[in-house]
Design a protein around this motif. Structure first.
Motif, short mmCIF file in Angstrom:
data_model
loop_
_atom_site.label_atom_id
_atom_site.label_comp_id
_atom_site.label_asym_id
_atom_site.label_seq_id
_atom_site.Cartn_x
_atom_site.Cartn_y
_atom_site.Cartn_z
N UNK A 244 0.87 -1.17 0.00
CA UNK A 244 0.00 0.00 0.00
C UNK A 244 0.91 1.22 0.00
N UNK A 245 0.71 2.13 -0.95
CA UNK A 245 1.52 3.34 -1.06
C UNK A 245 0.71 4.48 -0.46
N UNK A 246 1.30 5.19 0.50
CA UNK A 246 0.56 6.11 1.36
C UNK A 246 1.07 7.55 1.27
N UNK A 247 0.13 8.50 1.47
CA UNK A 247 0.57 9.89 1.60
C UNK A 247 0.89 10.18 3.06
N UNK B 29 2.03 8.80 10.69
CA UNK B 29 1.28 9.28 9.55
C UNK B 29 0.19 10.27 9.99
N UNK B 30 0.46 10.95 11.09
CA UNK B 30 -0.44 12.00 11.56
C UNK B 30 -1.61 11.57 12.39
N UNK B 31 -1.76 10.29 12.65
CA UNK B 31 -2.91 9.81 13.43
C UNK B 31 -2.57 9.86 14.92
N UNK C 106 -7.47 4.16 4.55
CA UNK C 106 -6.52 4.94 5.34
C UNK C 106 -5.79 4.06 6.35
N UNK C 107 -4.49 4.30 6.48
CA UNK C 107 -3.66 3.63 7.47
C UNK C 107 -3.51 4.60 8.64
N UNK C 108 -3.93 4.16 9.82
CA UNK C 108 -3.88 4.98 11.02
C UNK C 108 -2.65 4.60 11.84
N UNK C 109 -1.71 5.55 11.91
CA UNK C 109 -0.46 5.33 12.64
C UNK C 109 0.09 6.69 13.06
N UNK C 110 0.68 6.81 14.26
CA UNK C 110 1.21 8.10 14.71
C UNK C 110 2.19 8.77 13.75
#
Length: 151
Positions: free
Chosen positions: A91-94, A147-149, A141-145
């Protein structure tokens, strides 16, 4: 015979070098557009050395495991499967964890370059059946600290 011994020695040194790279572990959640949430325990590839090692030489990967490759700035990721023995989904993420593009069932040991055609801040590698099994796609959406989550 000497060539075989040299090759074996080289392969052992590669495997030893692979074992020397240490990864921190972290929890993340993939949230699909329909609201489903999928928990994963991932290793973090944050340094150049860790990103170069990735999941090479692994013989297996648990269904809820993976590796999150994190970059310092947006770039066009170029992933490969050389020395990777298990099929992987990517998965390619912003920077906010939005899935921009996917690549499923990357072929083990393939020298082919896998690139999404878009710039990304992170790549999440998962077991080779995850995209199909969980119905993942661009827009999830990938939720991870990292990545701003912030939970």
């Amino acid at each position: 015979m000497m060539r075989i011994l040299l090759l074996l020695s080289f392969l052992v040194s590669l495997a030893s070098a692979a074992a020397a790279v240490v990864f921190d572990k972290s929890h993340l959640v993939i949230e699909t557009q329909d609201g489903a949430r999928h928990d994963f325990e991932v290793e973090l590839a944050e340094t150049q050395e860790q990103r170069a090692q990735g999941l090479m030489f692994r013989q297996s990967l648990a269904p809820n495991a993976g590796m999150l490759f994190l970059y310092d700035e947006p770039q066009m990721p170029r992933m490969w499967m050389r020395n990777t023995y298990i099929p992987l989904d990517m998965l390619f993420l912003d920077e906010s964890g939005l899935v921009l593009a996917t690549a499923d069932n990357a072929v083990p040991r393939s020298p082919a370059i896998i690139s999404p055609g878009v710039t990304a801040m992170a790549v999440l590698e998962l077991p080779g059946d995850a995209i199909e099994r969980l119905g993942l796609k661009a827009g999830d959406r990938v939720l991870h600290p990292r990545l701003g989550y912030q939970p």
